[in-house]
Design a protein around this motif. Structure first.
Motif, PDB file in Angstrom:
ATOM      1  N   TRP A   8       0.829  -1.205   0.000  1.00 17.57           N
ATOM      2  CA  TRP A   8       0.000   0.000   0.000  1.00 17.57           C
ATOM      3  C   TRP A   8       0.864   1.257   0.000  1.00 17.57           C
ATOM      4  O   TRP A   8       1.832   1.365   0.752  1.00 17.57           O
ATOM      5  N   LEU A   9       0.520   2.206  -0.850  1.00 15.54           N
ATOM      6  CA  LEU A   9       1.186   3.508  -0.887  1.00 15.54           C
ATOM      7  C   LEU A   9       0.171   4.561  -0.452  1.00 15.54           C
ATOM      8  O   LEU A   9      -0.883   4.714  -1.079  1.00 15.54           O
ATOM      9  N   ARG A  10       0.499   5.282   0.619  1.00 10.87           N
ATOM     10  CA  ARG A  10      -0.409   6.303   1.140  1.00 10.87           C
ATOM     11  C   ARG A  10      -0.515   7.452   0.150  1.00 10.87           C
ATOM     12  O   ARG A  10       0.489   8.029  -0.247  1.00 10.87           O
ATOM     13  N   PRO A  11      -1.738   7.797  -0.251  1.00  6.78           N
ATOM     14  CA  PRO A  11      -1.893   8.919  -1.178  1.00  6.78           C
ATOM     15  C   PRO A  11      -1.611  10.251  -0.474  1.00  6.78           C
ATOM     16  O   PRO A  11      -1.832  10.374   0.731  1.00  6.78           O
ATOM     17  N   PRO A  12      -1.144  11.237  -1.226  1.00  6.28           N
ATOM     18  CA  PRO A  12      -0.885  12.549  -0.641  1.00  6.28           C
ATOM     19  C   PRO A  12      -2.154  13.113   0.012  1.00  6.28           C
ATOM     20  O   PRO A  12      -3.264  12.910  -0.475  1.00  6.28           O
ATOM     21  N   GLY A  13      -1.955  13.800   1.114  1.00  7.22           N
ATOM     22  CA  GLY A  13      -3.067  14.464   1.787  1.00  7.22           C
ATOM     23  C   GLY A  13      -3.910  13.568   2.667  1.00  7.22           C
ATOM     24  O   GLY A  13      -4.979  13.975   3.116  1.00  7.22           O
ATOM     25  N   THR A  14      -3.436  12.334   2.944  1.00  9.20           N
ATOM     26  CA  THR A  14      -4.232  11.433   3.781  1.00  9.20           C
ATOM     27  C   THR A  14      -3.556  11.072   5.099  1.00  9.20           C
ATOM     28  O   THR A  14      -4.125  10.337   5.886  1.00  9.20           O
ATOM     29  N   SER A  15      -2.346  11.565   5.342  1.00  6.96           N
ATOM     30  CA  SER A  15      -1.664  11.192   6.584  1.00  6.96           C
ATOM     31  C   SER A  15      -2.317  11.878   7.776  1.00  6.96           C
ATOM     32  O   SER A  15      -2.780  13.014   7.696  1.00  6.96           O
ATOM     33  N   GLY A  16      -2.374  11.137   8.860  1.00  7.62           N
ATOM     34  CA  GLY A  16      -2.916  11.666  10.105  1.00  7.62           C
ATOM     35  C   GLY A  16      -4.419  11.868  10.109  1.00  7.62           C
ATOM     36  O   GLY A  16      -4.950  12.516  10.996  1.00  7.62           O
ATOM     37  N   ARG A  17      -5.125  11.314   9.132  1.00  7.58           N
ATOM     38  CA  ARG A  17      -6.566  11.554   9.033  1.00  7.58           C
ATOM     39  C   ARG A  17      -7.391  10.407   9.600  1.00  7.58           C
ATOM     40  O   ARG A  17      -8.606  10.506   9.654  1.00  7.58           O
ATOM     41  N   GLY A  18      -6.760   9.312  10.000  1.00 11.41           N
ATOM     42  CA  GLY A  18      -7.484   8.188  10.567  1.00 11.41           C
ATOM     43  C   GLY A  18      -8.454   7.533   9.603  1.00 11.41           C
ATOM     44  O   GLY A  18      -9.517   7.066  10.002  1.00 11.41           O
ATOM     45  N   LEU A  19      -8.103   7.475   8.341  1.00 12.04           N
ATOM     46  CA  LEU A  19      -8.994   6.905   7.333  1.00 12.04           C
ATOM     47  C   LEU A  19      -8.991   5.381   7.414  1.00 12.04           C
ATOM     48  O   LEU A  19      -7.987   4.764   7.751  1.00 12.04           O
ATOM     49  N   GLU A  20     -10.134   4.801   7.086  1.00  7.80           N
ATOM     50  CA  GLU A  20     -10.255   3.359   7.010  1.00  7.80           C
ATOM     51  C   GLU A  20     -11.389   3.029   6.053  1.00  7.80           C
ATOM     52  O   GLU A  20     -12.279   3.847   5.831  1.00  7.80           O
ATOM     53  N   CYS A  21     -11.338   1.832   5.483  1.00  5.75           N
ATOM     54  CA  CYS A  21     -12.423   1.394   4.612  1.00  5.75           C
ATOM     55  C   CYS A  21     -12.590  -0.111   4.760  1.00  5.75           C
ATOM     56  O   CYS A  21     -11.693  -0.802   5.243  1.00  5.75           O
ATOM     57  N   ILE A  22     -13.736  -0.609   4.350  1.00  4.71           N
ATOM     58  CA  ILE A  22     -13.998  -2.046   4.381  1.00  4.71           C
ATOM     59  C   ILE A  22     -13.992  -2.549   2.949  1.00  4.71           C
ATOM     60  O   ILE A  22     -14.621  -1.962   2.062  1.00  4.71           O
ATOM     61  N   VAL A  23     -13.246  -3.633   2.738  1.00  7.57           N
ATOM     62  CA  VAL A  23     -12.995  -4.164   1.411  1.00  7.57           C
ATOM     63  C   VAL A  23     -13.464  -5.620   1.340  1.00  7.57           C
ATOM     64  O   VAL A  23     -13.208  -6.400   2.250  1.00  7.57           O
ATOM     65  N   LYS A  24     -14.147  -5.962   0.250  1.00  7.58           N
ATOM     66  CA  LYS A  24     -14.523  -7.354  -0.017  1.00  7.58           C
ATOM     67  C   LYS A  24     -13.652  -7.846  -1.157  1.00  7.58           C
ATOM     68  O   LYS A  24     -13.529  -7.176  -2.181  1.00  7.58           O
ATOM     69  N   VAL A  25     -13.043  -9.006  -0.955  1.00  5.62           N
ATOM     70  CA  VAL A  25     -12.122  -9.561  -1.947  1.00  5.62           C
ATOM     71  C   VAL A  25     -12.586 -10.964  -2.320  1.00  5.62           C
ATOM     72  O   VAL A  25     -12.833 -11.791  -1.442  1.00  5.62           O
ATOM     73  N   ARG A  26     -12.701 -11.207  -3.616  1.00  7.61           N
ATOM     74  CA  ARG A  26     -13.013 -12.563  -4.120  1.00  7.61           C
ATOM     75  C   ARG A  26     -11.702 -13.171  -4.579  1.00  7.61           C
ATOM     76  O   ARG A  26     -10.953 -12.553  -5.347  1.00  7.61           O
ATOM     77  N   LEU A  27     -11.438 -14.392  -4.094  1.00  5.31           N
ATOM     78  CA  LEU A  27     -10.175 -15.059  -4.381  1.00  5.31           C
ATOM     79  C   LEU A  27     -10.382 -16.355  -5.134  1.00  5.31           C
ATOM     80  O   LEU A  27     -11.393 -17.045  -4.947  1.00  5.31           O
ATOM     81  N   GLY A  28      -9.399 -16.683  -5.962  1.00  8.44           N
ATOM     82  CA  GLY A  28      -9.368 -17.979  -6.608  1.00  8.44           C
ATOM     83  C   GLY A  28      -8.844 -19.027  -5.645  1.00  8.44           C
ATOM     84  O   GLY A  28      -8.409 -18.720  -4.531  1.00  8.44           O
ATOM     85  N   GLN A  29      -8.837 -20.267  -6.058  1.00  8.56           N
ATOM     86  CA  GLN A  29      -8.418 -21.393  -5.214  1.00  8.56           C
ATOM     87  C   GLN A  29      -7.005 -21.218  -4.666  1.00  8.56           C
ATOM     88  O   GLN A  29      -6.721 -21.580  -3.540  1.00  8.56           O
ATOM     89  N   SER A  30      -6.121 -20.635  -5.454  1.00  2.67           N
ATOM     90  CA  SER A  30      -4.721 -20.493  -5.045  1.00  2.67           C
ATOM     91  C   SER A  30      -4.435 -19.152  -4.368  1.00  2.67           C
ATOM     92  O   SER A  30      -3.291 -18.841  -4.075  1.00  2.67           O
ATOM     93  N   GLY A  31      -5.475 -18.350  -4.127  1.00  4.35           N
ATOM     94  CA  GLY A  31      -5.271 -17.045  -3.501  1.00  4.35           C
ATOM     95  C   GLY A  31      -5.179 -15.915  -4.506  1.00  4.35           C
ATOM     96  O   GLY A  31      -4.926 -14.768  -4.134  1.00  4.35           O
ATOM     97  N   SER A  32      -5.379 -16.223  -5.781  1.00  8.28           N
ATOM     98  CA  SER A  32      -5.332 -15.164  -6.792  1.00  8.28           C
ATOM     99  C   SER A  32      -6.507 -14.204  -6.585  1.00  8.28           C
ATOM    100  O   SER A  32      -7.621 -14.617  -6.287  1.00  8.28           O
ATOM    101  N   VAL A  33      -6.228 -12.915  -6.721  1.00  9.20           N
ATOM    102  CA  VAL A  33      -7.242 -11.885  -6.514  1.00  9.20           C
ATOM    103  C   VAL A  33      -8.080 -11.764  -7.781  1.00  9.20           C
ATOM    104  O   VAL A  33      -7.574 -11.398  -8.839  1.00  9.20           O
ATOM    105  N   LEU A  34      -9.367 -12.083  -7.664  1.00  5.99           N
ATOM    106  CA  LEU A  34     -10.260 -12.032  -8.812  1.00  5.99           C
ATOM    107  C   LEU A  34     -11.036 -10.721  -8.871  1.00  5.99           C
ATOM    108  O   LEU A  34     -11.315 -10.206  -9.940  1.00  5.99           O
TER     109      LEU A  34
END
Length: 109
Positions: A34-60
């Motif tokens: 992860w690379l922090r985008p400019p202007g986001t430090s110290g802002r306490g940002l968070e998000c919820i992410v849903k990830v679908r994976l293949g059998q071997s862990g590949s990100v679909l």
């Protein structure tokens, strides 16, 4: 009957430990990519992410389920997940099925 119950409880504890390790490894790998985008430090940002994976862990597929309210931050998390392909998976085949679609909260440290 008691032995069966003890075996089930032991297996559940083993599964929980392996799942915890897999989740920690996934979060750690994504955090490293992860690379922090400019202007986001110290802002306490968070998000919820849903990830679908293949059998071997590949990100679909990656989907932001709950936005941080900052588009660049959300896109940076999505990009980090794709860059982390393949994601670590539990060694147990039975537990891998539970990771086919996983949701987690991304909170940078």
């Amino acid at each position: 009957a008691l032995q069966g119950q003890l075996d089930s409880e032991w297996q559940a504890e083993q599964d929980a430990g392996e799942l915890d390790l897999a989740v920690a490894a996934i979060k750690q790998k994504i955090q490293r990519n992860w690379l922090r985008p400019p202007g986001t430090s110290g802002r306490g940002l968070e998000c919820i992410v849903k990830v679908r994976l293949g059998q071997s862990g590949s990100v679909l597929r990656v989907q932001i389920v709950r936005s941080s309210g900052h588009g660049a931050f959300d896109r940076s998390v999505e990009t980090a997940v794709y860059k982390s392909d393949p994601l670590p998976m539990p060694s147990s085949e039975r537990l891998r099925a539970r990771f086919r679609e996983t949701t987690f909260e991304f909170k940078p440290e």
